[in-house]
Design a protein around this motif. Structure first.
Motif, PDB file in Angstrom:
ATOM      1  N   GLY A  72       8.312  -0.481   0.107  1.00 42.73           N
ATOM      2  CA  GLY A  72       7.686   0.636   0.809  1.00 42.73           C
ATOM      3  C   GLY A  72       8.605   1.246   1.846  1.00 42.73           C
ATOM      4  O   GLY A  72       8.654   2.469   2.007  1.00 42.73           O
ATOM      5  N   LEU A  73       9.346   0.409   2.548  1.00 42.33           N
ATOM      6  CA  LEU A  73      10.316   0.942   3.513  1.00 42.33           C
ATOM      7  C   LEU A  73      11.441   1.683   2.810  1.00 42.33           C
ATOM      8  O   LEU A  73      11.928   2.709   3.298  1.00 42.33           O
ATOM      9  N   ARG A  74      11.852   1.155   1.682  1.00 40.52           N
ATOM     10  CA  ARG A  74      12.957   1.782   0.931  1.00 40.52           C
ATOM     11  C   ARG A  74      12.577   3.179   0.462  1.00 40.52           C
ATOM     12  O   ARG A  74      13.408   4.087   0.442  1.00 40.52           O
ATOM     13  N   PHE A  75      11.320   3.358   0.081  1.00 40.00           N
ATOM     14  CA  PHE A  75      10.870   4.654  -0.435  1.00 40.00           C
ATOM     15  C   PHE A  75      10.112   5.474   0.606  1.00 40.00           C
ATOM     16  O   PHE A  75       9.346   6.376   0.262  1.00 40.00           O
ATOM     17  N   ASN A  76      10.340   5.171   1.890  1.00 36.82           N
ATOM     18  CA  ASN A  76       9.776   5.936   3.016  1.00 36.82           C
ATOM     19  C   ASN A  76       8.252   6.021   2.989  1.00 36.82           C
ATOM     20  O   ASN A  76       7.671   7.058   3.248  1.00 36.82           O
ATOM     21  N   ARG A  77       7.617   4.894   2.695  1.00 36.06           N
ATOM     22  CA  ARG A  77       6.156   4.792   2.747  1.00 36.06           C
ATOM     23  C   ARG A  77       5.791   3.872   3.907  1.00 36.06           C
ATOM     24  O   ARG A  77       5.389   2.731   3.724  1.00 36.06           O
ATOM     25  N   GLU A  78       5.935   4.372   5.116  1.00 38.11           N
ATOM     26  CA  GLU A  78       5.741   3.555   6.300  1.00 38.11           C
ATOM     27  C   GLU A  78       4.295   3.110   6.457  1.00 38.11           C
ATOM     28  O   GLU A  78       4.029   2.003   6.921  1.00 38.11           O
ATOM     29  N   GLY A  79       3.353   3.959   6.083  1.00 37.18           N
ATOM     30  CA  GLY A  79       1.935   3.584   6.182  1.00 37.18           C
ATOM     31  C   GLY A  79       1.603   2.416   5.271  1.00 37.18           C
ATOM     32  O   GLY A  79       0.903   1.484   5.668  1.00 37.18           O
ATOM     33  N   LEU A  80       2.119   2.452   4.054  1.00 39.39           N
ATOM     34  CA  LEU A  80       1.920   1.353   3.103  1.00 39.39           C
ATOM     35  C   LEU A  80       2.537   0.071   3.658  1.00 39.39           C
ATOM     36  O   LEU A  80       1.913  -0.995   3.634  1.00 39.39           O
ATOM     37  N   SER A  81       3.733   0.173   4.176  1.00 36.15           N
ATOM     38  CA  SER A  81       4.418  -0.996   4.728  1.00 36.15           C
ATOM     39  C   SER A  81       3.689  -1.548   5.946  1.00 36.15           C
ATOM     40  O   SER A  81       3.604  -2.764   6.126  1.00 36.15           O
ATOM     41  N   ARG A  82       3.144  -0.672   6.766  1.00 42.05           N
ATOM     42  CA  ARG A  82       2.407  -1.123   7.944  1.00 42.05           C
ATOM     43  C   ARG A  82       1.146  -1.891   7.533  1.00 42.05           C
ATOM     44  O   ARG A  82       0.822  -2.935   8.116  1.00 42.05           O
ATOM     45  N   GLY A  83       0.445  -1.419   6.520  1.00 40.47           N
ATOM     46  CA  GLY A  83      -0.749  -2.115   6.028  1.00 40.47           C
ATOM     47  C   GLY A  83      -0.411  -3.476   5.451  1.00 40.47           C
ATOM     48  O   GLY A  83      -1.127  -4.454   5.677  1.00 40.47           O
TER      49      GLY A  83
END
Length: 103
Positions: A72-83
């Motif tokens: 998720g961090l690699r593909f700039n999905r910070e919200g997904l990574s935070r969850g």
């Protein structure tokens, strides 16, 4: 600088990440039952075996969550990574409870 995402989209990604992170232990249980075929879900287990298997399942789920977190961090999905990070913290607290307070 990448464009900012809307707050609503980040919240949806957060809920998706939290749900994915909390459902990963279900996937880990399925793998555990496949890997340890002698474990019958209908039979009661002794205390040591029960704590051992539960902690292994949760640790395996945290490792799977870590892989999705970094993707998720690699593909700039910070919200997904935070969850997923919040779900990992919940799982780590569950392991700590099992190891120290479960009787």
């Amino acid at each position: 600088m990448p464009p900012r995402r809307s707050n609503k989209k980040t919240n949806i990604e957060f809920i998706l990440g939290l749900t994915l992170g909390l459902l990963t232990p279900v996937f880990a249980i399925a793998i555990l039952l496949e890997y340890y075929p002698r474990v019958n879900p209908n039979e009661p287990l002794d205390h040591f075996t029960q704590v051992f298997l539960y902690s292994r399942v949760i640790i395996f789920a945290v490792v799977l969550n870590a892989a999705v977190f970094f993707a998720g961090l690699r593909f700039n999905r910070e919200g997904l990574s935070r969850g997923i990070l919040i779900a990992c913290i919940i799982c780590v607290l569950a392991v700590a409870y099992l190891k120290f307070f479960y009787e």
